[in-house]
Scaffold this motif. Sequence first.
Motif, PDB file in Angstrom:
ATOM      1  N   LEU A 190      -8.635  17.715 -28.871  1.00  0.00           N
ATOM      2  CA  LEU A 190      -8.694  17.637 -27.416  1.00  0.00           C
ATOM      3  C   LEU A 190      -8.077  18.904 -26.855  1.00  0.00           C
ATOM      4  CD1 LEU A 190      -7.540  13.999 -26.479  1.00  0.00           C
ATOM      5  CD2 LEU A 190      -9.825  14.965 -26.140  1.00  0.00           C
ATOM      6  N   ARG A 191      -8.512  19.262 -25.653  1.00  0.00           N
ATOM      7  CA  ARG A 191      -7.934  20.411 -24.971  1.00  0.00           C
ATOM      8  C   ARG A 191      -7.475  19.992 -23.595  1.00  0.00           C
ATOM      9  NH1 ARG A 191     -10.593  25.831 -22.421  1.00  0.00           N
ATOM     10  NH2 ARG A 191      -8.986  27.345 -23.036  1.00  0.00           N
ATOM     11  N   LEU A 192      -6.194  20.141 -23.345  1.00  0.00           N
ATOM     12  CA  LEU A 192      -5.631  19.834 -22.039  1.00  0.00           C
ATOM     13  C   LEU A 192      -5.526  21.110 -21.218  1.00  0.00           C
ATOM     14  CD1 LEU A 192      -2.660  17.489 -23.066  1.00  0.00           C
ATOM     15  CD2 LEU A 192      -5.067  16.905 -22.688  1.00  0.00           C
ATOM     16  N   SER A 193      -5.675  20.962 -19.920  1.00  0.00           N
ATOM     17  CA  SER A 193      -5.475  22.093 -19.031  1.00  0.00           C
ATOM     18  C   SER A 193      -4.631  21.661 -17.842  1.00  0.00           C
ATOM     19  CB  SER A 193      -6.814  22.669 -18.552  1.00  0.00           C
ATOM     20  OG  SER A 193      -7.502  21.726 -17.765  1.00  0.00           O
ATOM     21  N   CYS A 194      -3.947  22.617 -17.269  1.00  0.00           N
ATOM     22  CA  CYS A 194      -3.059  22.357 -16.131  1.00  0.00           C
ATOM     23  C   CYS A 194      -3.064  23.587 -15.244  1.00  0.00           C
ATOM     24  CB  CYS A 194      -1.652  22.071 -16.639  1.00  0.00           C
ATOM     25  SG  CYS A 194      -0.385  21.987 -15.361  1.00  0.00           S
ATOM     26  N   THR A 195      -3.430  23.392 -13.976  1.00  0.00           N
ATOM     27  CA  THR A 195      -3.524  24.495 -13.032  1.00  0.00           C
ATOM     28  C   THR A 195      -2.518  24.318 -11.911  1.00  0.00           C
ATOM     29  OG1 THR A 195      -5.863  24.841 -13.503  1.00  0.00           O
ATOM     30  CG2 THR A 195      -5.024  25.718 -11.436  1.00  0.00           C
ATOM     31  N   ALA A 196      -1.779  25.377 -11.649  1.00  0.00           N
ATOM     32  CA  ALA A 196      -0.799  25.380 -10.564  1.00  0.00           C
ATOM     33  C   ALA A 196      -1.402  26.028  -9.322  1.00  0.00           C
ATOM     34  CB  ALA A 196       0.445  26.149 -10.998  1.00  0.00           C
TER      35      ALA A 196
ATOM     36  N   MET B 143       5.629  27.957 -18.600  1.00  0.00           N
ATOM     37  CA  MET B 143       4.708  26.825 -18.536  1.00  0.00           C
ATOM     38  C   MET B 143       4.832  26.060 -19.845  1.00  0.00           C
ATOM     39  SD  MET B 143       1.364  28.699 -16.866  1.00  0.00           S
ATOM     40  CE  MET B 143       0.783  27.345 -15.838  1.00  0.00           C
ATOM     41  N   GLY B 144       4.752  24.756 -19.757  1.00  0.00           N
ATOM     42  CA  GLY B 144       4.915  23.986 -20.980  1.00  0.00           C
ATOM     43  C   GLY B 144       4.294  22.612 -20.893  1.00  0.00           C
ATOM     44  N   TRP B 145       4.238  21.973 -22.033  1.00  0.00           N
ATOM     45  CA  TRP B 145       3.715  20.616 -22.151  1.00  0.00           C
ATOM     46  C   TRP B 145       4.768  19.712 -22.766  1.00  0.00           C
ATOM     47  CZ3 TRP B 145      -0.845  19.105 -20.072  1.00  0.00           C
ATOM     48  CH2 TRP B 145      -1.756  20.105 -19.739  1.00  0.00           C
ATOM     49  N   TYR B 146       4.882  18.532 -22.203  1.00  0.00           N
ATOM     50  CA  TYR B 146       5.763  17.493 -22.714  1.00  0.00           C
ATOM     51  C   TYR B 146       4.918  16.247 -22.947  1.00  0.00           C
ATOM     52  CZ  TYR B 146       9.777  20.259 -21.146  1.00  0.00           C
ATOM     53  OH  TYR B 146      10.719  21.244 -20.975  1.00  0.00           O
ATOM     54  N   ARG B 147       5.480  15.314 -23.691  1.00  0.00           N
ATOM     55  CA  ARG B 147       4.778  14.040 -23.867  1.00  0.00           C
ATOM     56  C   ARG B 147       5.784  12.910 -23.939  1.00  0.00           C
ATOM     57  NH1 ARG B 147       2.446  14.810 -30.077  1.00  0.00           N
ATOM     58  NH2 ARG B 147       4.447  14.603 -31.170  1.00  0.00           N
ATOM     59  N   GLN B 148       5.291  11.732 -23.566  1.00  0.00           N
ATOM     60  CA  GLN B 148       6.131  10.539 -23.605  1.00  0.00           C
ATOM     61  C   GLN B 148       5.309   9.379 -24.125  1.00  0.00           C
ATOM     62  OE1 GLN B 148       8.102   9.528 -19.914  1.00  0.00           O
ATOM     63  NE2 GLN B 148       9.653   8.351 -21.009  1.00  0.00           N
TER      64      GLN B 148
ATOM     65  N   LYS C 247      -5.421  32.659 -13.368  1.00  0.00           N
ATOM     66  CA  LYS C 247      -5.784  31.360 -12.797  1.00  0.00           C
ATOM     67  C   LYS C 247      -4.603  30.401 -12.749  1.00  0.00           C
ATOM     68  CE  LYS C 247     -10.609  31.651 -14.294  1.00  0.00           C
ATOM     69  NZ  LYS C 247     -11.709  31.007 -15.059  1.00  0.00           N
ATOM     70  N   ASN C 248      -3.405  30.889 -13.096  1.00  0.00           N
ATOM     71  CA  ASN C 248      -2.207  30.038 -13.101  1.00  0.00           C
ATOM     72  C   ASN C 248      -2.443  28.750 -13.881  1.00  0.00           C
ATOM     73  OD1 ASN C 248      -0.636  31.823 -11.553  1.00  0.00           O
ATOM     74  ND2 ASN C 248      -1.390  30.939  -9.636  1.00  0.00           N
TER      75      ASN C 248
END
Length: 121
Positions: free
Chosen positions: A18-24, A34-39, A75-76
């Motif tokens: 899977l590929r996650l993306s996040c735009t500010a 910039m970072g990724w966390y999980r719970q 693209k932040n």
Amino acid sequence: QVQLVESGGGLVQPGGSLRLSCTASGGIFSINAMGWYRQAPGKQRESVAAITGAASPNYADSVKGRFTISRDNAKNTVFLQMNSLKPEDTAVYYCNVAYRLPGSYRQFDVWGQGTQVTVAS
């Protein structure tokens, strides 16, 4: 006010990708990190991967060699490519961005809304 929009979660079989993306977005700002966390259910939120400037990315030991974080500065946007997924990767994944406003050294943190990643056969 800076806001984050995440996408890319879903259901995948073990061994899949899977590929996650996040735009500010939201005004003029300078991104520090910039970072990724999980719970996962019943567990504390943990850091998965982070990228700061030109420095080498940091990864949790549990995802090294399987996950890759990258960013598109124009693209932040930050991405998390997740390969060889395991059931234990199942969690809500959150994007985090540390940023500064023009003329200020104060750092702010903002979180995405979270996206569910489920690894199951």
